[in-house]
Scaffold this motif. Structure first.
Motif, mmCIF file in Angstrom:
data_model
loop_
_atom_site.group_PDB
_atom_site.id
_atom_site.type_symbol
_atom_site.label_atom_id
_atom_site.label_comp_id
_atom_site.label_asym_id
_atom_site.label_seq_id
_atom_site.Cartn_x
_atom_site.Cartn_y
_atom_site.Cartn_z
ATOM 1 N N PRO A 172 75.610 34.464 1.616
ATOM 2 C CA PRO A 172 76.241 34.615 2.932
ATOM 3 C C PRO A 172 76.782 33.311 3.496
ATOM 4 O O PRO A 172 77.755 33.312 4.253
ATOM 5 N N VAL A 173 76.173 32.194 3.122
ATOM 6 C CA VAL A 173 76.660 30.892 3.578
ATOM 7 C C VAL A 173 78.027 30.597 2.968
ATOM 8 O O VAL A 173 78.969 30.173 3.660
ATOM 9 N N VAL A 174 78.143 30.826 1.652
ATOM 10 C CA VAL A 174 79.422 30.609 0.969
ATOM 11 C C VAL A 174 80.501 31.494 1.568
ATOM 12 O O VAL A 174 81.624 31.039 1.854
ATOM 13 N N LEU A 175 80.180 32.752 1.802
ATOM 14 C CA LEU A 175 81.165 33.683 2.347
ATOM 15 C C LEU A 175 81.622 33.252 3.740
ATOM 16 O O LEU A 175 82.816 33.276 4.048
ATOM 17 N N ARG A 176 80.662 32.863 4.581
ATOM 18 C CA ARG A 176 81.013 32.468 5.950
ATOM 19 C C ARG A 176 81.923 31.255 5.959
ATOM 20 O O ARG A 176 82.925 31.206 6.688
ATOM 21 N N LEU A 177 81.611 30.244 5.144
ATOM 22 C CA LEU A 177 82.430 29.031 5.118
ATOM 23 C C LEU A 177 83.814 29.304 4.537
ATOM 24 O O LEU A 177 84.809 28.741 5.005
ATOM 25 N N CYS A 178 83.884 30.150 3.533
ATOM 26 C CA CYS A 178 85.194 30.464 2.951
ATOM 27 C C CYS A 178 86.061 31.234 3.937
ATOM 28 O O CYS A 178 87.272 31.004 4.024
ATOM 29 N N ARG A 179 85.458 32.129 4.699
ATOM 30 C CA ARG A 179 86.232 32.893 5.684
ATOM 31 C C ARG A 179 86.741 31.998 6.805
ATOM 32 O O ARG A 179 87.705 32.338 7.483
ATOM 33 N N SER A 180 86.089 30.859 7.031
ATOM 34 C CA SER A 180 86.500 29.964 8.113
ATOM 35 C C SER A 180 87.638 29.023 7.717
ATOM 36 O O SER A 180 88.164 28.304 8.559
ATOM 37 N N VAL A 181 88.024 29.039 6.441
ATOM 38 C CA VAL A 181 89.104 28.172 5.977
ATOM 39 C C VAL A 181 90.438 28.676 6.531
ATOM 40 O O VAL A 181 90.735 29.874 6.483
ATOM 41 N N ASP A 182 91.243 27.774 7.058
ATOM 42 C CA ASP A 182 92.548 28.149 7.595
ATOM 43 C C ASP A 182 93.388 28.851 6.540
ATOM 44 O O ASP A 182 93.534 28.366 5.418
ATOM 45 N N GLY A 183 93.942 30.001 6.902
ATOM 46 C CA GLY A 183 94.813 30.737 5.993
ATOM 47 C C GLY A 183 94.130 31.861 5.259
ATOM 48 O O GLY A 183 94.807 32.689 4.647
ATOM 49 N N VAL A 184 92.805 31.922 5.309
ATOM 50 C CA VAL A 184 92.083 32.989 4.619
ATOM 51 C C VAL A 184 92.150 34.265 5.453
ATOM 52 O O VAL A 184 91.793 34.275 6.631
ATOM 53 N N VAL A 185 92.615 35.344 4.827
ATOM 54 C CA VAL A 185 92.704 36.632 5.498
ATOM 55 C C VAL A 185 91.385 37.394 5.353
ATOM 56 O O VAL A 185 90.864 37.955 6.319
ATOM 57 N N ASP A 186 90.844 37.415 4.135
ATOM 58 C CA ASP A 186 89.562 38.071 3.893
ATOM 59 C C ASP A 186 88.991 37.545 2.581
ATOM 60 O O ASP A 186 89.713 36.932 1.782
ATOM 61 N N VAL A 187 87.685 37.805 2.370
ATOM 62 C CA VAL A 187 87.011 37.330 1.166
ATOM 63 C C VAL A 187 86.308 38.494 0.487
ATOM 64 O O VAL A 187 85.569 39.251 1.139
ATOM 65 N N THR A 188 86.557 38.652 -0.809
ATOM 66 C CA THR A 188 85.851 39.642 -1.616
ATOM 67 C C THR A 188 84.722 38.948 -2.364
ATOM 68 O O THR A 188 84.941 37.951 -3.051
ATOM 69 N N ASN A 189 83.524 39.485 -2.221
ATOM 70 C CA ASN A 189 82.336 38.861 -2.803
ATOM 71 C C ASN A 189 81.980 39.499 -4.151
ATOM 72 O O ASN A 189 81.640 40.680 -4.218
ATOM 73 N N ARG A 190 82.069 38.708 -5.205
ATOM 74 C CA ARG A 190 81.607 39.136 -6.517
ATOM 75 C C ARG A 190 80.600 38.134 -7.081
ATOM 76 O O ARG A 190 80.481 37.965 -8.286
ATOM 77 N N LEU A 191 79.892 37.487 -6.174
ATOM 78 C CA LEU A 191 78.946 36.460 -6.579
ATOM 79 C C LEU A 191 77.626 37.061 -7.056
ATOM 80 O O LEU A 191 77.128 38.040 -6.500
ATOM 81 N N ASP A 192 77.076 36.437 -8.064
ATOM 82 C CA ASP A 192 75.744 36.763 -8.540
ATOM 83 C C ASP A 192 74.821 35.609 -8.159
ATOM 84 O O ASP A 192 75.281 34.583 -7.638
ATOM 85 N N TYR A 193 73.523 35.751 -8.367
ATOM 86 C CA TYR A 193 72.567 34.704 -8.028
ATOM 87 C C TYR A 193 71.405 34.739 -9.013
ATOM 88 O O TYR A 193 71.107 35.760 -9.641
ATOM 89 N N GLU A 194 70.750 33.601 -9.143
ATOM 90 C CA GLU A 194 69.642 33.474 -10.084
ATOM 91 C C GLU A 194 68.296 33.839 -9.466
ATOM 92 O O GLU A 194 67.438 34.417 -10.127
ATOM 93 N N GLN A 195 68.099 33.498 -8.198
ATOM 94 C CA GLN A 195 66.818 33.742 -7.538
ATOM 95 C C GLN A 195 67.041 34.550 -6.273
ATOM 96 O O GLN A 195 67.863 34.184 -5.422
ATOM 97 N N ASP A 196 66.300 35.642 -6.131
ATOM 98 C CA ASP A 196 66.430 36.483 -4.944
ATOM 99 C C ASP A 196 65.420 36.024 -3.903
ATOM 100 O O ASP A 196 64.270 36.467 -3.887
#
Length: 212
Positions: A172-196
C-alpha cells in the motif's frame, strides 16, 4: 519527489485591466491576447475581481448598463499563492466554482493566472517521464527498493506495477506514492510479496496474495 506547484503551471500575467476599463477595451484585449478572462486589479496591482467572456456575453444578452470592469467583474477575486500545490489549487477552484485563479505574491500583487487548462498539464506528462520518476524517485531513492525486482509500465498515464517486494505492508505504501506522482491517472497493482506481515483486518482483495 517534487510535485509541481502553482508557479510551475501558471501563465505569467500578460494582461490585466482596472476597474474603469471599458467593455469594448476588455473585449479587444481578450481577442488580442487569445484569453478567455482577465484579472481586474486596483491601483496597487492587486486583483479585486475577474472579467470573463461569459460576463461580457451576459451583459450583451441582458442589455444591461454594465460598461466597465467594475460593473462586469466577478468579485471578490479568489486567488492562489505561487507555492501552492496543484491539488490545493484544483480544490480551491472546485470549492468556489471558478475556472481560474489569479496568482499573487506575498504582497498580494498579481504575478500570474492559473486556469483549469494549466492544471491539465499534469496529466499530459510523457509516460517515459512518469516511469523514470517512479523508478528513480519513488522506488530507489524514497523506498530504497531494488528497481530490478520491480517492473513499471506506463501507458497514457496509467501505471501497472509488477514484481516482488519483501513485505506485504510495503504494497500500500508503494501504491500511495506512485499515485501521488504528477501525471499518474491510476495504478494497477500486480505486486507480489515475500512476507505477509499485515494483520488480517488490513488485507483487502485488491492486494495480491503471496503465491507458493
Amino acid at each position: 519527489m517534487r510535485h509541481r506547484s502553482v508557479s510551475d503551471l501558471m501563465t505569467p500575467t500578460a494582461v490585466s485591466v482596472q476597474r474603469g476599463t471599458t467593455f469594448k477595451e476588455i473585449a479587444r484585449l481578450l481577442d488580442e491576447f487569445g484569453v478567455t478572462a482577465v484579472p481586474v486589479v486596483d491601483e496597487n496591482g492587486c486583483p479585486v475581481g475577474v472579467v470573463s467572456e461569459t460576463d461580457l456575453l451576459h451583459r450583451r444578452d441582458s442589455g444591461g448598463g454594465a460598461n466597465s470592469a467594475a460593473d462586469l467583474m466577478s468579485h471578490p477575486a479568489i486567488t492562489a499563492a505561487p507555492e501552492w500545490s496543484a491539488v490545493r489549487a484544483a480544490r480551491t477552484m472546485e470549492n468556489y466554482k471558478v475556472k481560474r485563479l489569479p496568482v499573487v505574491d506575498a504582497g498580494g500583487h498579481l504575478i500570474g493566472v492559473l486556469s483549469r487548462s494549466d492544471l491539465l498539464q499534469l496529466f499530459l506528462r510523457r509516460d517515459r517521464a512518469i516511469q523514470e520518476e517512479i523508478l528513480e524517485d519513488v522506488l530507489t531513492h524514497t523506498l530504497r527498493l531494488s528497481p530490478s525486482s520491480l517492473t513499471v509500465e506506463v501507458a497514457d498515464g496509467f501505471v501497472t506495477l509488477s514484481g516482488t517486494v519483501s513485505r506485504h505492508s510495503l504494497v500500500p505504501v508503494v501504491l500511495r506514492l506512485c499515485r501521488s506522482v504528477d501525471g499518474v491517472v491510476d495504478v494497477t497493482n500486480r505486486l507480489d510479496y515475500e512476507q505477509d506481515d499485515l494483520p488480517a483486518d488490513e488485507r483487502t482483495d485488491t492486494r495480491r496474495q503471496k503465491t507458493t
